[in-house]
Design a protein around this motif. Structure first.
Motif, PDB file in Angstrom:
ATOM      1  N   ARG A  57      34.268  18.066   2.777  1.00  0.00           N
ATOM      2  CA  ARG A  57      33.496  18.237   1.543  1.00  0.00           C
ATOM      3  C   ARG A  57      33.349  16.903   0.808  1.00  0.00           C
ATOM      4  N   GLY A  58      34.399  16.080   0.872  1.00  0.00           N
ATOM      5  CA  GLY A  58      34.337  14.766   0.226  1.00  0.00           C
ATOM      6  C   GLY A  58      33.287  13.869   0.849  1.00  0.00           C
ATOM      7  N   VAL A  59      33.208  13.876   2.174  1.00  0.00           N
ATOM      8  CA  VAL A  59      32.197  13.067   2.875  1.00  0.00           C
ATOM      9  C   VAL A  59      30.793  13.520   2.479  1.00  0.00           C
ATOM     10  N   LEU A  60      30.565  14.815   2.481  1.00  0.00           N
ATOM     11  CA  LEU A  60      29.230  15.328   2.162  1.00  0.00           C
ATOM     12  C   LEU A  60      28.845  15.023   0.713  1.00  0.00           C
ATOM     13  N   GLU A  61      29.778  15.231  -0.195  1.00  0.00           N
ATOM     14  CA  GLU A  61      29.472  14.950  -1.604  1.00  0.00           C
ATOM     15  C   GLU A  61      29.247  13.459  -1.842  1.00  0.00           C
ATOM     16  N   THR A  62      29.983  12.624  -1.107  1.00  0.00           N
ATOM     17  CA  THR A  62      29.816  11.178  -1.252  1.00  0.00           C
ATOM     18  C   THR A  62      28.436  10.736  -0.784  1.00  0.00           C
ATOM     19  N   THR A  63      27.995  11.222   0.367  1.00  0.00           N
ATOM     20  CA  THR A  63      26.666  10.824   0.855  1.00  0.00           C
ATOM     21  C   THR A  63      25.577  11.278  -0.115  1.00  0.00           C
ATOM     22  N   LYS A  64      25.764  12.442  -0.710  1.00  0.00           N
ATOM     23  CA  LYS A  64      24.763  12.919  -1.672  1.00  0.00           C
ATOM     24  C   LYS A  64      24.789  12.063  -2.943  1.00  0.00           C
ATOM     25  N   LYS A  65      25.987  11.729  -3.391  1.00  0.00           N
ATOM     26  CA  LYS A  65      26.132  10.911  -4.602  1.00  0.00           C
ATOM     27  C   LYS A  65      25.490   9.537  -4.410  1.00  0.00           C
ATOM     28  N   LEU A  66      25.622   9.004  -3.190  1.00  0.00           N
ATOM     29  CA  LEU A  66      25.047   7.692  -2.887  1.00  0.00           C
ATOM     30  C   LEU A  66      23.557   7.772  -2.539  1.00  0.00           C
ATOM     31  N   ARG A  67      23.024   8.995  -2.490  1.00  0.00           N
ATOM     32  CA  ARG A  67      21.627   9.242  -2.113  1.00  0.00           C
ATOM     33  C   ARG A  67      21.319   8.653  -0.739  1.00  0.00           C
ATOM     34  N   TRP A  68      22.265   8.856   0.161  1.00  0.00           N
ATOM     35  CA  TRP A  68      22.150   8.331   1.528  1.00  0.00           C
ATOM     36  C   TRP A  68      22.000   9.510   2.474  1.00  0.00           C
ATOM     37  N   PRO A  70      21.774  10.722   5.993  1.00  0.00           N
ATOM     38  CA  PRO A  70      22.059  10.174   7.322  1.00  0.00           C
ATOM     39  C   PRO A  70      21.160  10.730   8.410  1.00  0.00           C
ATOM     40  N   ASP A  71      20.802   9.869   9.374  1.00  0.00           N
ATOM     41  CA  ASP A  71      20.079  10.314  10.570  1.00  0.00           C
ATOM     42  C   ASP A  71      21.043  10.985  11.536  1.00  0.00           C
ATOM     43  N   ILE A  72      22.194  10.334  11.750  1.00  0.00           N
ATOM     44  CA  ILE A  72      23.222  10.841  12.658  1.00  0.00           C
ATOM     45  C   ILE A  72      24.524  10.981  11.882  1.00  0.00           C
ATOM     46  N   ILE A  73      25.161  12.112  12.024  1.00  0.00           N
ATOM     47  CA  ILE A  73      26.508  12.306  11.488  1.00  0.00           C
ATOM     48  C   ILE A  73      27.412  12.489  12.704  1.00  0.00           C
ATOM     49  N   HIS A  74      28.214  11.473  12.978  1.00  0.00           N
ATOM     50  CA  HIS A  74      29.078  11.510  14.170  1.00  0.00           C
ATOM     51  C   HIS A  74      30.479  11.908  13.736  1.00  0.00           C
ATOM     52  N   CYS A  75      30.892  13.090  14.140  1.00  0.00           N
ATOM     53  CA  CYS A  75      32.199  13.646  13.796  1.00  0.00           C
ATOM     54  C   CYS A  75      33.179  13.357  14.931  1.00  0.00           C
ATOM     55  N   HIS A  76      34.266  12.673  14.607  1.00  0.00           N
ATOM     56  CA  HIS A  76      35.248  12.278  15.620  1.00  0.00           C
ATOM     57  C   HIS A  76      36.500  13.139  15.496  1.00  0.00           C
ATOM     58  N   GLY A  77      36.689  14.052  16.437  1.00  0.00           N
ATOM     59  CA  GLY A  77      37.925  14.820  16.491  1.00  0.00           C
ATOM     60  C   GLY A  77      37.967  15.990  15.531  1.00  0.00           C
ATOM     61  N   PHE A  97      20.164  16.821   4.069  1.00  0.00           N
ATOM     62  CA  PHE A  97      20.626  16.859   5.462  1.00  0.00           C
ATOM     63  C   PHE A  97      19.596  17.482   6.411  1.00  0.00           C
ATOM     64  N   ALA A  98      18.368  17.679   5.922  1.00  0.00           N
ATOM     65  CA  ALA A  98      17.362  18.406   6.697  1.00  0.00           C
ATOM     66  C   ALA A  98      17.083  17.768   8.053  1.00  0.00           C
ATOM     67  N   ASN A  99      17.099  16.443   8.131  1.00  0.00           N
ATOM     68  CA  ASN A  99      16.770  15.761   9.385  1.00  0.00           C
ATOM     69  C   ASN A  99      17.991  15.165  10.083  1.00  0.00           C
ATOM     70  N   SER A 100      19.176  15.460   9.584  1.00  0.00           N
ATOM     71  CA  SER A 100      20.399  14.903  10.169  1.00  0.00           C
ATOM     72  C   SER A 100      20.764  15.618  11.470  1.00  0.00           C
ATOM     73  N   LYS A 101      21.155  14.849  12.452  1.00  0.00           N
ATOM     74  CA  LYS A 101      21.659  15.382  13.716  1.00  0.00           C
ATOM     75  C   LYS A 101      23.171  15.187  13.745  1.00  0.00           C
ATOM     76  N   ILE A 102      23.877  16.200  14.206  1.00  0.00           N
ATOM     77  CA  ILE A 102      25.336  16.140  14.242  1.00  0.00           C
ATOM     78  C   ILE A 102      25.814  15.931  15.673  1.00  0.00           C
ATOM     79  N   VAL A 103      26.606  14.889  15.854  1.00  0.00           N
ATOM     80  CA  VAL A 103      27.260  14.614  17.131  1.00  0.00           C
ATOM     81  C   VAL A 103      28.748  14.868  16.928  1.00  0.00           C
ATOM     82  N   TYR A 104      29.349  15.611  17.835  1.00  0.00           N
ATOM     83  CA  TYR A 104      30.775  15.931  17.725  1.00  0.00           C
ATOM     84  C   TYR A 104      31.497  15.381  18.946  1.00  0.00           C
ATOM     85  N   SER A 105      32.469  14.505  18.710  1.00  0.00           N
ATOM     86  CA  SER A 105      33.280  13.951  19.795  1.00  0.00           C
ATOM     87  C   SER A 105      34.566  14.743  19.928  1.00  0.00           C
ATOM     88  N   VAL A 106      34.842  15.197  21.145  1.00  0.00           N
ATOM     89  CA  VAL A 106      36.050  15.971  21.433  1.00  0.00           C
ATOM     90  C   VAL A 106      37.068  15.042  22.090  1.00  0.00           C
TER      91      VAL A 106
END
Length: 199
Positions: A57-68, A70-77, A97-106
């Motif tokens: 939730r902190g990451v998401l709120e931070t990106t919104k606060k910064l008005r950034w 993201p194209d790619i959100i790469h989640c590690h682990g 986040f409408a155009n953001s793609k999520i990559v998840y690394s296992v």
């Protein structure tokens, strides 16, 4: 989290050579510890579920606060595993986040204990439905990882060896998948993978 407010501290640093800014999510209760996931006796912290929720939730709120946006959100682990849930379910109509793609690394980094039975209540925010969390029964590493995979746009095998059940789940999902890459090759491979997801 579970009707309790926790202060979010955002710290900023920069990597001069790469001309890159780095943002750190902090909270005294959750992150100012000598160890990351478990104590000196290798006992996993009982609040790891809440720590992961707070981080996501902190990451998401931070990106919104910064008005950034993201194209790619790469989640590690697994520690980042709530991000796909929040973005695809709770924030699916958020233009940020409408155009953001999520990559998840296992990775081969499982937590071994089952999470608190109240995890479904703790993770709830507006936009989520109880059915969105049905797979967390029980709330263990395998089911949590499957939840993150099911809501991601692409999957990367971050460790050379991962749980065979999870690998099979990835293959059955038919999602874009990048197998484990050697250290000297992964940068180009990741960039190509990102490009394919965005096109």
């Amino acid at each position: 989290i579970d009707d309790t407010d926790h202060p979010l501290i955002i710290k900023v640093a920069s990597i001069q050579a790469a001309r890159m800014q780095v943002y750190f999510i902090d909270n005294e209760d959750f992150f100012q510890r000598k160890n990351t996931i478990a104590d000196e006796q290798e006992q996993e912290f009982p609040d790891n579920d809440e720590r992961a929720i707070f981080f996501a939730r902190g990451v998401l709120e931070t990106t919104k606060k910064l008005r950034w946006a993201p194209d790619i959100i790469h989640c590690h682990g697994w520690f980042t595993g709530f991000l796909p849930l929040y973005i695809k379910k709770a924030m699916h109509d958020d233009p940020h986040f409408a155009n953001s793609k999520i990559v998840y690394s296992v990775y081969n980094d499982p937590f071994t204990s089952e999470w608190d039975k109240k995890i479904k209540e703790k993770v709830m925010i507006d936009g989520l439905k109880k059915n969105d969390l049905a797979i967390l029964n029980p709330a263990n590493y395998t089911n949590f990882t499957k939840l993150a995979i099911s809501l991601s746009d692409g999957i990367i095998q971050g460790s050379e060896n991962i749980n065979p059940e999870i690998l099979e789940y990835i293959q059955q999902s038919k999602k874009p998948f990048l197998p484990h890459q050697q250290e000297e090759e992964y940068i180009d491979a990741y960039n190509d993978f990102y490009d394919k997801l965005l096109n």
